[in-house]
Motif scaffolding. Structure first.
Motif, mmCIF file in Angstrom:
data_model
loop_
_atom_site.group_PDB
_atom_site.id
_atom_site.type_symbol
_atom_site.label_atom_id
_atom_site.label_comp_id
_atom_site.label_asym_id
_atom_site.label_seq_id
_atom_site.Cartn_x
_atom_site.Cartn_y
_atom_site.Cartn_z
ATOM 1 N N ALA A 1 30.331 -7.921 -0.999
ATOM 2 C CA ALA A 1 31.747 -7.587 -0.811
ATOM 3 C C ALA A 1 31.997 -7.089 0.610
ATOM 4 N N VAL A 2 31.093 -6.278 1.138
ATOM 5 C CA VAL A 2 31.240 -5.781 2.512
ATOM 6 C C VAL A 2 31.153 -6.937 3.501
ATOM 7 N N ALA A 3 30.224 -7.875 3.233
ATOM 8 C CA ALA A 3 30.059 -9.026 4.134
ATOM 9 C C ALA A 3 31.318 -9.869 4.181
ATOM 10 N N ARG A 4 32.103 -9.848 3.086
ATOM 11 C CA ARG A 4 33.346 -10.621 3.040
ATOM 12 C C ARG A 4 34.557 -9.804 3.480
ATOM 13 N N ASN A 5 34.319 -8.574 3.865
ATOM 14 C CA ASN A 5 35.410 -7.692 4.298
ATOM 15 C C ASN A 5 36.120 -8.289 5.520
ATOM 16 N N ALA A 6 37.436 -8.130 5.580
ATOM 17 C CA ALA A 6 38.231 -8.730 6.655
ATOM 18 C C ALA A 6 37.774 -8.273 8.029
ATOM 19 N N ALA A 7 37.427 -6.998 8.163
ATOM 20 C CA ALA A 7 37.005 -6.473 9.469
ATOM 21 C C ALA A 7 35.676 -7.103 9.895
ATOM 22 N N VAL A 8 34.759 -7.282 8.926
ATOM 23 C CA VAL A 8 33.465 -7.902 9.234
ATOM 24 C C VAL A 8 33.668 -9.361 9.610
ATOM 25 N N LYS A 9 34.499 -10.073 8.847
ATOM 26 C CA LYS A 9 34.747 -11.491 9.131
ATOM 27 C C LYS A 9 35.387 -11.664 10.507
ATOM 28 N N ALA A 10 36.284 -10.770 10.872
ATOM 29 C CA ALA A 10 36.938 -10.847 12.185
ATOM 30 C C ALA A 10 35.926 -10.618 13.302
ATOM 31 N N ALA A 11 35.029 -9.658 13.079
ATOM 32 C CA ALA A 11 34.009 -9.376 14.093
ATOM 33 C C ALA A 11 33.072 -10.568 14.279
ATOM 34 N N VAL A 12 32.674 -11.175 13.157
ATOM 35 C CA VAL A 12 31.771 -12.338 13.226
ATOM 36 C C VAL A 12 32.450 -13.481 13.973
ATOM 37 N N LYS A 13 33.732 -13.696 13.708
ATOM 38 C CA LYS A 13 34.455 -14.786 14.372
ATOM 39 C C LYS A 13 34.501 -14.570 15.876
#
Length: 685
Positions: free
Chosen positions: A376-388
């Motif tokens: 769930a954390v890995a799919r968190n919006a903030a994490v996804k934005a950082a990865v992008k």
């Protein structure tokens, strides 16, 4: 040794008995096929998916058990002195085995024909007077159509009988060719058999001149490996790679004739078909794009998309906030870069690594998160934005388009690898608007394939056969090598027949690019196809195109027909074709590509029908008009070669032209007529 003619003139009991065994074997094969056709799978399949899979397997088995009426069911017999595996001191009586293309058994399960790939069949190919391998008698059979008409015996363990050349073997080698390539299962020689039966775990490179049977050896090796390692290769897959569609069509019947129906065939262009190829490169640009140095340029370009983080990531869960500082994010990114794994795999790992840091913080605060929380954390919006931002997705085709159209982008990533002139050579003069609008050249598609593999690993097969390999660029070798990283390869070629500007200079270098530097290099020098006079004439070119390469030595007793004929008009080329068409078998008219339209018009005016390369010859149409650029790998009973100097002049440089001429000169099985109005190349003497 018995003479075939003796048995044709006097129908004796042995020949009658062998014909009876052939009839019984065919009946047994029909019974095996009927048993499969009558299988009822209604009560053994749990659902429709299982039923469909099982029915497909049954259908394939039925195809494999087909009795090809004009293909001999067996071609040899071995009479062992002792039972295989028995203690010779015990005097156990030997057994008799009929050797054929596939296994056939009777109603009791007793073998009537043994598959040529079985261990017990090996002495048929390797036994000799010097080493009889416990074989008392080796018998070869002669056929006319599907009828057994002759036999020939060798008493290998009889010291009073001297070794002699097999007439049936010579007849089979020299038999006229109409239609696609045939198998050589009845004529495999000891040195060929060693390559065919070499193990699956090791890769093999076969250097073989014209007519040495290297293509047939490679195809029979696939058939042998499928027999010896069927379950493993059924799981991992096999692939035969040829130079063009015409060649693949020519060889496509060999494996089915040996009972193997599942082997896929492709060209290198098929493997790298990520985009539509509509453009061409000049020779210089193509050589640079095909150079192995481009792999490092692409690696740099792909990795350049990664940006080291400068901002922390804040993950909000409920009323709690968890902060991953920038320095910790940078450590994660650098560690992934240092591991040098695929770009896409690292990108998929990054959110999980960030989530793991958050979970450690949760545990330290007294929480007990599980794997579901980490996901769930890995799919968190903030994490996804950082990865992008840190590790954005890369489109391989867009990346190559930018490299070939953006001089600054290319200069940064090619610095120290390609000089300025090389960079200018591969840059497009007119930038394309998009991937679809771009006029991609064949070498560009190979670059896209390399970039695709840098992003996501290419699927590896169990075994790959690469034929006419001498024409591949280093980057093309890498593309093929990606398809067998966890498997093995059989590489087939002839350095003297390399006709591309980037042609292979040495097999050791090529195998390094393929990723199979440990492969064993074998050389075949005995010529079974090209007549003595023809190969001797063609070999005059070797000092100029491949110094140091061993010339092919023809082992055929029939010297073949050979004629060099000065002419004054195109009509005399047509007349030469008409002369050769009076013989049995196929005829190829080979000419420089630029000469093809004029020759086609002349043939049509003379009322002679002809085929294009790869089209199957028939009894009524036995002439094929062949551009010199497509002649490689093909063979015809008789060949008319038009204007050798024009073939040389049709290539960008003299060495490539002479190599193309060498290929064209060596396509004949029984006879060659060379016609020329212009002087012959000086290298032919």
């Amino acid at each position: 040794m018995s003479s075939p003619s003796d048995h044709l003139l006097h129908t004796d009991d042995p020949l009658s008995r062998e014909r009876t065994h052939l009839g019984d074997s065919r009946a047994a094969l029909r019974a095996m096929r009927e048993d499969v056709e009558n299988l009822d799978i209604k009560d053994v399949t749990a659902n429709w998916v299982n039923a469909a899979v099982l029915q497909h397997q049954i259908d394939e088995r039925i195809k494999a058990l087909a009795d090809l009426s004009h293909t001999p069911l067996f071609f040899g017999r071995l009479d062992y002195l002792h039972a295989p595996g028995a203690d010779k001191a015990e005097g156990a009586e030997g057994e008799r085995f009929y050797i054929g293309r596939r296994h056939v058994h009777d109603a009791d399960g007793d073998p009537m024909v043994i598959d040529w790939r079985a261990p017990v069949s090996q002495p048929f190919y390797r036994a000799s007077k010097r080493d009889p391998m416990d074989v008392g008698l080796r018998r070869r059979f002669g056929y006319t159509g599907g009828d057994l008409t002759a036999y020939e015996d060798e008493h290998l363990s009889d010291p009073t009988e001297t070794a002699a050349t097999s007439k049936l073997l010579q007849q089979e080698i020299e038999r006229p060719r109409v239609g696609p390539m045939r198998d050589i299962v009845a004529t495999i020689q000891p040195e060929q058999d060693e390559i065919v039966r070499s193990g699956l775990s090791g890769s093999v490179c076969v250097q073989g001149g014209p007519g040495t049977g290297k293509t047939a050896v490679g195809l029979h090796r696939v058939a042998y490996l499928l027999y010896a390692h069927r379950e493993r290769l059924a799981r991992t897959g096999t692939l035969v790679i040829g130079p063009n569609k015409s060649f693949l069509h020519y060889i496509e019947q060999v494996l089915p004739a040996l009972g193997e129906l599942e082997v896929k065939q492709a060209t290198v262009d098929d493997l790298v078909a990520h985009v539509e190829v509509r453009g061409t490169d000049g020779a210089t640009a193509a050589v640079i794009k095909g150079d192995a140095r481009m792999a490092e340029v692409l690696r740099r370009a792909v990795r350049s998309h990664v940006t080291l983080p400068t901002e922390p990531v804040m993950v909000v869960r409920g009323s709690r906030r968890w902060r991953v500082p920038a320095y910790e994010l940078e450590e994660i990114v650098r560690e992934l870069l240092d591991r040098d794994i695929r770009y896409g795999a690292a990108r998929e790992a990054l959110p999980q690594r960030i989530a793991h840091v958050v979970l450690v913080q949760m545990e330290r605060s007294g929480e007990a998160p599980d794997d579901r929380v980490q996901d769930a954390v890995a799919r968190n919006a903030a994490v996804k934005a950082a990865v992008k931002t840190i590790w954005p997705p890369v489109d391989p085709a867009k990346l190559i388009l930018r490299l070939l159209t953006d001089a600054d982008f290319l200069a940064v990533h090619a610095a120290g690898i390609l000089d300025e002139d090389e960079q200018k050579e591969i840059l497009w003069q007119k930038p394309a608007r998009s991937v679809k609008a771009a006029k991609w050249a064949p070498a560009d598609a190979v670059l896209i394939d390399e970039a695709t593999d840098l992003v996501q690993r290419t699927h590896s097969l169990g075994h790959v056969v690469l034929d006419e390999a001498q024409d591949l660029s280093p980057m093309q070798y890498r593309a093929v090598g990606r398809r067998c990283t966890t498997g093995s390869a059989t590489v087939l070629g002839d350095l003297a027949q390399g006709t591309t500007p980037w042609a292979t200079r040495s097999w050791a270098e090529a195998l390094g690019h393929l990723g199979k530097g440990e492969a064993v290099i074998e050389e075949l020098t005995a010529g079974f196809r090209v007549p003595t006079d023809v190969i001797t004439y063609a070999s005059r070119l070797l000092p100029h195109i491949a110094p140091g390469l061993t010339p092919v030595a023809s082992v055929r007793e029939n010297p073949g027909f050979f004629d060099v004929r000065p002419i004054a008009a195109t009509g005399e080329v047509v007349a030469a074709c008409e002369e050769l068409l009076r013989n049995e078998g196929s005829t190829g008219l080979i000419a420089a590509d630029a000469r093809i339209p004029a020759l086609a018009e002349a043939l049509t005016e003379a009322g002679i029908t002809y085929l294009a390369p790869g089209e199957e010859t028939t009894v009524d149409t036995r002439l094929t008009l062949v551009p010199a650029s497509l002649a490689k790998g093909l063979e015809y009973d008789y060949v008319v070669l038009d204007e050798p100097q024009a073939v040389v002049d049709g290539e960008p440089d003299e060495r490539t032209g002479l190599r193309r001429l060498y290929v064209a000169l060596t396509r004949a099985v029984s006879g060659l007529t060379v016609t020329h109005a212009a002087p012959l190349p000086a290298q032919l003497g």
